[in-house]
Scaffold this motif. Structure first.
Motif, PDB file in Angstrom:
ATOM      1  N   PHE A   1      10.029   1.660   9.216  1.00 23.82           N
ATOM      2  CA  PHE A   1       9.213   1.514   8.010  1.00 23.82           C
ATOM      3  C   PHE A   1       7.749   1.290   8.365  1.00 23.82           C
ATOM      4  CE2 PHE A   1       6.992  -1.647   5.416  1.00 23.82           C
ATOM      5  CZ  PHE A   1       6.811  -0.908   4.246  1.00 23.82           C
ATOM      6  N   LEU A   2       7.482   0.349   9.297  1.00 21.76           N
ATOM      7  CA  LEU A   2       6.101   0.011   9.638  1.00 21.76           C
ATOM      8  C   LEU A   2       5.355   1.207  10.208  1.00 21.76           C
ATOM      9  CD1 LEU A   2       3.926  -2.185   9.824  1.00 21.76           C
ATOM     10  CD2 LEU A   2       4.738  -2.683  12.148  1.00 21.76           C
ATOM     11  N   MET A   3       5.984   1.956  11.127  1.00 18.84           N
ATOM     12  CA  MET A   3       5.304   3.082  11.745  1.00 18.84           C
ATOM     13  C   MET A   3       5.030   4.185  10.722  1.00 18.84           C
ATOM     14  SD  MET A   3       4.670   2.021  14.661  1.00 18.84           S
ATOM     15  CE  MET A   3       3.956   3.494  15.400  1.00 18.84           C
ATOM     16  N   GLY A   4       5.918   4.327   9.745  1.00 13.94           N
ATOM     17  CA  GLY A   4       5.663   5.298   8.684  1.00 13.94           C
ATOM     18  C   GLY A   4       4.583   4.810   7.723  1.00 13.94           C
ATOM     19  N   TYR A   5       4.606   3.525   7.423  1.00 15.18           N
ATOM     20  CA  TYR A   5       3.660   2.945   6.456  1.00 15.18           C
ATOM     21  C   TYR A   5       2.222   3.047   6.941  1.00 15.18           C
ATOM     22  CZ  TYR A   5       1.402  -0.526   3.450  1.00 15.18           C
ATOM     23  OH  TYR A   5       0.548  -1.154   2.578  1.00 15.18           O
ATOM     24  N   ILE A   6       1.990   2.694   8.208  1.00 16.21           N
ATOM     25  CA  ILE A   6       0.602   2.626   8.686  1.00 16.21           C
ATOM     26  C   ILE A   6      -0.016   4.002   8.946  1.00 16.21           C
ATOM     27  CG2 ILE A   6       0.839   0.315   9.642  1.00 16.21           C
ATOM     28  CD1 ILE A   6       1.180   1.525  12.390  1.00 16.21           C
ATOM     29  N   LYS A   7       0.778   5.051   8.836  1.00 15.74           N
ATOM     30  CA  LYS A   7       0.187   6.397   8.928  1.00 15.74           C
ATOM     31  C   LYS A   7      -0.652   6.697   7.688  1.00 15.74           C
ATOM     32  CE  LYS A   7       3.775   8.429  11.873  1.00 15.74           C
ATOM     33  NZ  LYS A   7       4.921   9.383  11.931  1.00 15.74           N
ATOM     34  N   GLN A   8      -0.331   6.023   6.581  1.00 17.35           N
ATOM     35  CA  GLN A   8      -1.029   6.283   5.317  1.00 17.35           C
ATOM     36  C   GLN A   8      -1.783   5.065   4.775  1.00 17.35           C
ATOM     37  OE1 GLN A   8      -1.082   9.337   4.057  1.00 17.35           O
ATOM     38  NE2 GLN A   8       0.328  10.155   5.588  1.00 17.35           N
ATOM     39  N   HIS A   9      -1.504   3.872   5.318  1.00 19.53           N
ATOM     40  CA  HIS A   9      -2.072   2.654   4.755  1.00 19.53           C
ATOM     41  C   HIS A   9      -2.610   1.745   5.860  1.00 19.53           C
ATOM     42  CE1 HIS A   9       1.170   4.093   2.062  1.00 19.53           C
ATOM     43  NE2 HIS A   9       0.349   3.752   1.086  1.00 19.53           N
ATOM     44  N   ASP A  10      -3.430   0.762   5.459  1.00 20.20           N
ATOM     45  CA  ASP A  10      -3.911  -0.228   6.418  1.00 20.20           C
ATOM     46  C   ASP A  10      -3.030  -1.478   6.355  1.00 20.20           C
ATOM     47  OD1 ASP A  10      -4.696  -1.744   4.200  1.00 20.20           O
ATOM     48  OD2 ASP A  10      -6.747  -0.973   4.241  1.00 20.20           O
ATOM     49  N   PHE A  11      -3.453  -2.533   7.072  1.00 19.61           N
ATOM     50  CA  PHE A  11      -2.649  -3.747   7.170  1.00 19.61           C
ATOM     51  C   PHE A  11      -3.020  -4.810   6.132  1.00 19.61           C
ATOM     52  CE2 PHE A  11      -1.986  -2.144  11.537  1.00 19.61           C
ATOM     53  CZ  PHE A  11      -0.623  -2.354  11.670  1.00 19.61           C
ATOM     54  N   LYS A  12      -3.919  -4.497   5.203  1.00 13.35           N
ATOM     55  CA  LYS A  12      -4.407  -5.529   4.290  1.00 13.35           C
ATOM     56  C   LYS A  12      -3.310  -6.119   3.407  1.00 13.35           C
ATOM     57  CE  LYS A  12      -8.072  -3.293   2.669  1.00 13.35           C
ATOM     58  NZ  LYS A  12      -9.303  -3.035   1.889  1.00 13.35           N
ATOM     59  N   ILE A  13      -2.346  -5.313   3.030  1.00 12.12           N
ATOM     60  CA  ILE A  13      -1.272  -5.822   2.182  1.00 12.12           C
ATOM     61  C   ILE A  13      -0.547  -6.977   2.863  1.00 12.12           C
ATOM     62  CG2 ILE A  13       0.399  -4.138   3.045  1.00 12.12           C
ATOM     63  CD1 ILE A  13       0.192  -5.562  -0.529  1.00 12.12           C
ATOM     64  N   PHE A  14      -0.411  -6.883   4.195  1.00  8.75           N
ATOM     65  CA  PHE A  14       0.239  -7.963   4.934  1.00  8.75           C
ATOM     66  C   PHE A  14      -0.646  -9.211   4.957  1.00  8.75           C
ATOM     67  CE2 PHE A  14       1.916  -4.002   6.841  1.00  8.75           C
ATOM     68  CZ  PHE A  14       3.254  -4.158   6.465  1.00  8.75           C
ATOM     69  N   GLY A  15      -1.954  -8.999   4.982  1.00 16.45           N
ATOM     70  CA  GLY A  15      -2.883 -10.127   4.914  1.00 16.45           C
ATOM     71  C   GLY A  15      -2.743 -10.879   3.606  1.00 16.45           C
ATOM     72  N   TYR A  16      -2.700 -10.144   2.494  1.00 14.67           N
ATOM     73  CA  TYR A  16      -2.536 -10.785   1.181  1.00 14.67           C
ATOM     74  C   TYR A  16      -1.198 -11.519   1.094  1.00 14.67           C
ATOM     75  CZ  TYR A  16      -6.536  -7.962  -0.319  1.00 14.67           C
ATOM     76  OH  TYR A  16      -7.790  -7.397  -0.435  1.00 14.67           O
ATOM     77  N   TYR A  17      -0.163 -10.895   1.641  1.00 17.45           N
ATOM     78  CA  TYR A  17       1.162 -11.518   1.613  1.00 17.45           C
ATOM     79  C   TYR A  17       1.160 -12.829   2.399  1.00 17.45           C
ATOM     80  CZ  TYR A  17       6.104 -12.314   2.554  1.00 17.45           C
ATOM     81  OH  TYR A  17       7.353 -12.889   2.665  1.00 17.45           O
ATOM     82  N   ARG A  18       0.532 -12.816   3.583  1.00 15.99           N
ATOM     83  CA  ARG A  18       0.475 -14.019   4.420  1.00 15.99           C
ATOM     84  C   ARG A  18      -0.245 -15.149   3.687  1.00 15.99           C
ATOM     85  NH1 ARG A  18       0.976 -13.248  10.267  1.00 15.99           N
ATOM     86  NH2 ARG A  18      -0.220 -15.167  10.386  1.00 15.99           N
ATOM     87  N   ILE A  19      -1.355 -14.831   3.046  1.00 17.17           N
ATOM     88  CA  ILE A  19      -2.113 -15.857   2.319  1.00 17.17           C
ATOM     89  C   ILE A  19      -1.258 -16.454   1.203  1.00 17.17           C
ATOM     90  CG2 ILE A  19      -4.104 -16.256   0.822  1.00 17.17           C
ATOM     91  CD1 ILE A  19      -5.547 -14.045   2.483  1.00 17.17           C
ATOM     92  N   ALA A  20      -0.562 -15.596   0.461  1.00 16.34           N
ATOM     93  CA  ALA A  20       0.289 -16.064  -0.638  1.00 16.34           C
ATOM     94  C   ALA A  20       1.429 -16.938  -0.115  1.00 16.34           C
ATOM     95  CB  ALA A  20       0.854 -14.872  -1.416  1.00 16.34           C
ATOM     96  N   LEU A  21       2.070 -16.494   0.982  1.00 19.87           N
ATOM     97  CA  LEU A  21       3.175 -17.259   1.546  1.00 19.87           C
ATOM     98  C   LEU A  21       2.697 -18.609   2.083  1.00 19.87           C
ATOM     99  CD1 LEU A  21       6.159 -17.409   2.349  1.00 19.87           C
ATOM    100  CD2 LEU A  21       5.565 -16.307   4.518  1.00 19.87           C
ATOM    101  N   GLY A  22       1.545 -18.605   2.762  1.00 22.57           N
ATOM    102  CA  GLY A  22       0.994 -19.863   3.268  1.00 22.57           C
ATOM    103  C   GLY A  22       0.713 -20.835   2.142  1.00 22.57           C
ATOM    104  N   ALA A  23       0.173 -20.332   1.036  1.00 20.69           N
ATOM    105  CA  ALA A  23      -0.118 -21.184  -0.117  1.00 20.69           C
ATOM    106  C   ALA A  23       1.177 -21.757  -0.704  1.00 20.69           C
ATOM    107  CB  ALA A  23      -0.870 -20.391  -1.176  1.00 20.69           C
ATOM    108  N   ILE A  24       2.228 -20.933  -0.770  1.00 23.56           N
ATOM    109  CA  ILE A  24       3.514 -21.400  -1.291  1.00 23.56           C
ATOM    110  C   ILE A  24       4.080 -22.514  -0.424  1.00 23.56           C
ATOM    111  CG2 ILE A  24       5.931 -20.741  -1.650  1.00 23.56           C
ATOM    112  CD1 ILE A  24       4.869 -17.970  -2.524  1.00 23.56           C
TER     113      ILE A  24
END
Length: 275
Positions: A240-263
């Protein structure tokens, strides 16, 4: 039976989050606190590290040809490049290897807690967003592992060393470090997979030795089950990751990390208030 289900869930969490840059340790701490299998704290601390063996075997299986310097299907030049890749992996592994052997127990004792995990999730989440925004209009300097210099390898190795702090994410830290010096997303992710092989085998061996290599039948079965589930989900996550990053950047994971850390911070504060 209930503990079997809990271990399967932990294996699923490990398999998915080990390769996505969101911190498998952070998720295992959070989910483990909720599930609480009927196993000793010492065993669960070891379990959360050693089920990474299942995850790492997924890399070995998926990339076996690329990792194998003895493949009869490779030319002599390709075999030489494969050996060079392994040397690069070993060079980048040095910083984390030294610090891990010397300070592993100290780092676990100090940082293996919800609040430090939450802080590191947020810090590296912000870094992902900042670095991706900075790189948005820049072409990567390096698009192949063979192009990595010793200086680049040591830089990535330092970031892997920082990932010894729970919540950082080994894959997240090394990918951030690679992106910062102009390495392409796909090359950063792939090298991170390969870099995990000695790092995770070493960490698992260290945990097994410290635990004493003495298991009850139930513990051995639970560990094997966790590794098996982790392997299966890791195959899915890597593809999934190798397919995803061919079309997208890593920012979605950054937002997810921030949300999870806040939780995690909110849950920890609520538990303190209730207590």
């Amino acid at each position: 039976m209930l503990d079997v289900i809990k271990v399967i869930i932990l294996g699923i969490v490990e398999g998915i989050t080990e390769w996505l840059p969101v911190s498998s340790t952070g998720h295992l701490i959070l989910v483990g606190d909720i599930l609480k299998p009927d196993l000793s704290d010492a065993f669960m601390e070891m379990f959360n590290v050693v089920i990474q063996l299942g995850a790492i075997m997924a890399v070995v299986v998926l990339y076996f040809h690329k990792l194998n310097p003895f493949s009869p299907r490779k030319t002599q030049k390709q075999k030489m490049l494969t050996w060079q890749m392994w040397i690069k992996v070993l060079i980048a592994s040095v910083p984390a290897g030294i610090v891990g052997v010397l300070f592993n127990d100290y780092l676990d004792a100090v940082f293996y807690k919800p609040l430090p995990v939450a802080v590191m999730l947020i810090v590296y989440g912000v870094l992902f967003i900042v670095v991706e925004n900075r790189n948005k209009h820049q072409r990567p300097k390096v698009t192949k592992i063979s192009e990595l210099s010793v200086q680049m390898l040591l830089w990535i190795g330092v970031f892997q060393m920082l990932a010894l702090i729970p919540g950082t994410s080994r894959s997240g830290a090394t990918i951030v470090g690679a992106l910062m010096i102009g390495i392409s997303r796909s090359t950063a992710a792939e090298f991170t997979f390969f870099l995990a092989i000695p790092a995770m085998f070493g960490a698992s061996l260290l945990k097994l030795v410290n635990f004493g290599l003495s298991f009850t039948a139930k513990e051995a079965g639970m560990l094997a089950l966790g590794c098996l589930v982790s392997f299966g989900l890791s195959v899915v996550a890597i593809k999934f990751l190798m397919g995803y990053i061919k079309q997208h950047d890593f920012k979605i994971f950054g937002y997810y990390r921030i949300a999870l850390g806040a939780i995690i911070i909110i849950v920890s504060l609520v538990q303190l208030i209730i207590a």
